[in-house]
Design a protein around this motif. Sequence first.
Motif, PDB file in Angstrom:
ATOM      1  N   ASP B 189     -18.574  69.640 -29.299  1.00  0.00           N
ATOM      2  CA  ASP B 189     -19.610  69.252 -28.343  1.00  0.00           C
ATOM      3  C   ASP B 189     -20.614  68.330 -29.029  1.00  0.00           C
ATOM      4  N   LEU B 190     -20.940  68.667 -30.279  1.00  0.00           N
ATOM      5  CA  LEU B 190     -21.809  67.803 -31.090  1.00  0.00           C
ATOM      6  C   LEU B 190     -21.259  67.817 -32.508  1.00  0.00           C
ATOM      7  N   SER B 191     -21.443  66.734 -33.239  1.00  0.00           N
ATOM      8  CA  SER B 191     -21.186  66.790 -34.674  1.00  0.00           C
ATOM      9  C   SER B 191     -22.388  66.192 -35.394  1.00  0.00           C
ATOM     10  N   VAL B 204     -27.490  62.825 -38.754  1.00  0.00           N
ATOM     11  CA  VAL B 204     -26.993  61.861 -37.776  1.00  0.00           C
ATOM     12  C   VAL B 204     -26.087  62.623 -36.811  1.00  0.00           C
ATOM     13  N   PHE B 205     -26.510  62.703 -35.559  1.00  0.00           N
ATOM     14  CA  PHE B 205     -25.753  63.444 -34.535  1.00  0.00           C
ATOM     15  C   PHE B 205     -24.881  62.498 -33.717  1.00  0.00           C
ATOM     16  N   GLU B 206     -23.691  62.983 -33.380  1.00  0.00           N
ATOM     17  CA  GLU B 206     -22.822  62.281 -32.438  1.00  0.00           C
ATOM     18  C   GLU B 206     -22.374  63.306 -31.406  1.00  0.00           C
ATOM     19  N   SER B 207     -22.304  62.908 -30.142  1.00  0.00           N
ATOM     20  CA  SER B 207     -21.860  63.846 -29.112  1.00  0.00           C
ATOM     21  C   SER B 207     -20.354  63.733 -28.920  1.00  0.00           C
ATOM     22  N   GLY B 208     -19.742  64.851 -28.569  1.00  0.00           N
ATOM     23  CA  GLY B 208     -18.300  64.858 -28.291  1.00  0.00           C
ATOM     24  C   GLY B 208     -17.989  65.344 -26.895  1.00  0.00           C
ATOM     25  N   SER B 209     -19.050  65.710 -26.151  1.00  0.00           N
ATOM     26  CA  SER B 209     -18.843  66.154 -24.764  1.00  0.00           C
ATOM     27  C   SER B 209     -20.124  65.862 -23.983  1.00  0.00           C
ATOM     28  N   GLU B 210     -20.022  65.953 -22.670  1.00  0.00           N
ATOM     29  CA  GLU B 210     -21.211  65.745 -21.834  1.00  0.00           C
ATOM     30  C   GLU B 210     -22.274  66.791 -22.139  1.00  0.00           C
ATOM     31  N   HIS B 211     -21.792  68.019 -22.327  1.00  0.00           N
ATOM     32  CA  HIS B 211     -22.727  69.099 -22.614  1.00  0.00           C
ATOM     33  C   HIS B 211     -23.442  68.834 -23.945  1.00  0.00           C
ATOM     34  N   GLY B 212     -22.678  68.329 -24.916  1.00  0.00           N
ATOM     35  CA  GLY B 212     -23.269  67.978 -26.197  1.00  0.00           C
ATOM     36  C   GLY B 212     -24.343  66.917 -26.046  1.00  0.00           C
ATOM     37  N   ALA B 213     -24.055  65.913 -25.215  1.00  0.00           N
ATOM     38  CA  ALA B 213     -25.032  64.837 -24.993  1.00  0.00           C
ATOM     39  C   ALA B 213     -26.290  65.375 -24.313  1.00  0.00           C
ATOM     40  N   GLU B 214     -26.107  66.357 -23.403  1.00  0.00           N
ATOM     41  CA  GLU B 214     -27.267  66.953 -22.724  1.00  0.00           C
ATOM     42  C   GLU B 214     -28.172  67.685 -23.711  1.00  0.00           C
ATOM     43  N   ILE B 215     -27.536  68.428 -24.626  1.00  0.00           N
ATOM     44  CA  ILE B 215     -28.314  69.147 -25.627  1.00  0.00           C
ATOM     45  C   ILE B 215     -29.012  68.147 -26.551  1.00  0.00           C
ATOM     46  N   LEU B 216     -28.266  67.105 -26.933  1.00  0.00           N
ATOM     47  CA  LEU B 216     -28.824  66.110 -27.863  1.00  0.00           C
ATOM     48  C   LEU B 216     -30.041  65.420 -27.257  1.00  0.00           C
ATOM     49  N   ALA B 217     -30.004  65.210 -25.940  1.00  0.00           N
ATOM     50  CA  ALA B 217     -31.132  64.538 -25.262  1.00  0.00           C
ATOM     51  C   ALA B 217     -32.418  65.345 -25.393  1.00  0.00           C
TER      52      ALA B 217
END
Lengths: 284, 382
Positions: B189-191, B204-217
């Motif tokens: 979900d995130l790396s 340095v974060f990269e998202s691997g899923s939509e849910h990951g991107a939501e958390i990263l935001a």
Amino acid sequence: MIGTNDPTLRPVEEMLLRPFTVHSIRRETIDTVTLGFVAADGQPLPFEPGQFVMIYVMGVGEVPISIAGGAAAGDDVVLTVRAVGAVTNAICSMQAGDAVGIRGPYGMGWPLAQARGHDVVIAAGGIGLAPLRPAVMHLLDHRRDFGSLSLIYGARTPSDLLYLDELRRWRARFDIEVEVTVDRAPSDWYGDVGVVTNLLGRVAFDPDNTVAMTCGPEIMMKVVARELERSGVPATAVAVSMERNMKCGIGFCGHCQYGPDFVCRDGPVFDYDAVRARLSGEER
Amino acid sequence: MRWLYGPEGLMATKVVDRADLGNLLDALRAEGFSVLGPTVRDKTITYGPLTSIEDLPIGWTDEQEAGTYRLVRRDDDALFGYVVGPNSWKRFLFPPRSTLLNIERRDGSLVATAPDAPSQAYAFIGVRPCEMAAIGIQDVVFLRSGHTDRTYADRRRGLFTVGVNCAVAGGTCFCVSMETGPRCGAGFDLSLTEVIDGDDHHFVFESGSEHGAEILAQLPGRDATVADLEQVDAIVANTAAHMGRQLDTTGLREALAASHDSPHWDVVADRCLTCTNCTLVCPTCFCSTVEDDSSLDGSVASRNRRWDSCFTLDFSALHGSPVRSSTKSRYRQWMTHKLSSWFDQFESSGCVGCGRCITWCPVAIDLTKEADAVRSPEKASA
């Protein structure tokens, strides 16, 4: 890789047991009993000859047992059990009305569809007749769909023979050849003495047009398959039934691995050609 | 937050300062996750509940060799400056002990019920690429081989993973050979990649899923620049260049499938203690057995599953005697399954190159060397 909303993550009840009770009991030999069970939920247990079930005894454990018969005479499923461990000992000492749990059926059955229109040779050793019994019954029930029919069966002694009543009935028929042999015999035995393969030459079949099914000790199945092959039956037309330790019956526990195969899922019935290098091999 | 094309397609990226990393745990906890991550326990890196970022093994690294594991201090305060310990995430998705069924006698018959699913979904922080590959392999075993394992599915459902791109390679690591690392691939979900440059300590974060991107935001931070991503590439490349082990997998599957009579099995059997350590630390080994617990009056019983190992005599017992009684037959079963018949069963290798079986073998048997030796006995004896 699966996503978090993957549909394969739905809850399932693969390990859930169906309640059954003991309905009929027939002692076969000193250590082997045939029991008929009735489903407490009233639902049938459809199966293919050669498949097995997992049977659970409360507080003792669960074992795989080949299905020896289907719905008949008030039973929903029939199992022949030899007392060799804690669970099988408990099953063999059960009384009518005792409760068990059953799940299944599991595994690949005998190649009865492949056998249609062909001669059929059945070779059983010891308790190996149990998973072949429903196959024989199917063949006799659909007798016109098959060519010549023969059953060869070997046991250690005459008192180790299973299904004596049925064997007598089958021997009395003109549309199946039945030959029986024992390893050791008392003086009142008038039948054959020796290994099962000795009987192969006694029964008639057309090697180019035969499907064979065998179950028994691995060394016996190997010799039967080799003899059949020598007489011209292709290895792909010989089915063997393997046995390995099983805890789950559905490919999760890992115990029944046999080379690349899970006996529970890819077997227990294999064609001889697929397992010939492994059959009766050292510590396989 | 900045959207960029990464190796797996469009991904969200962000650079988060060390001081703000606690926000990741807060965001996951706010969504109801049970948050787990690496901690120091029993002088090892062990996965367990994280109450704060300070629970991570700050400033620790590990020294690993065949039969050797030591935690030692780093000269910085890195949060992820080690590789993998004896435990894997397997113990949460496929617990060492779990109850399959509860059974009771009712009106003369047996009534079986399965236990309820855990109420909280897991969030795993600090999943190594080899370990994500291992989870992917167990997904195939338990979810995609014709049947669905309830215990596994109940724990896998809703899993959130935060991967770590490895900045160090362990002495027994060989993920490069198994093509599972050291960079996070699919499944996360995130790396994150940990960067320490003097006083500058960031992720340095990269998202691997939509849910990951939501958390990263929800995390404070700045947009990742091309320089940040190049730095990630450089860190991962450096790790890849320092693998402690390598395994040449060319032709290995076929060689092991035909290895039943190899004389080398006797050689390794002289050392193997059949202690089962390798199978228990392995993140993909899935074998289990089931035991009954019952009440004294016999009215209630539970069917309890626990991890089992192909190295035990009981594992293959049929009518009371084992099919595989010799040590060599049991070692052969394990290795040929892991590196060869796994392909026949599940269409991949069963090995992810994490090196645990090498590190935790009490007599330092090295899977990579043994596999080489079985394939080319003449090379091994030379």
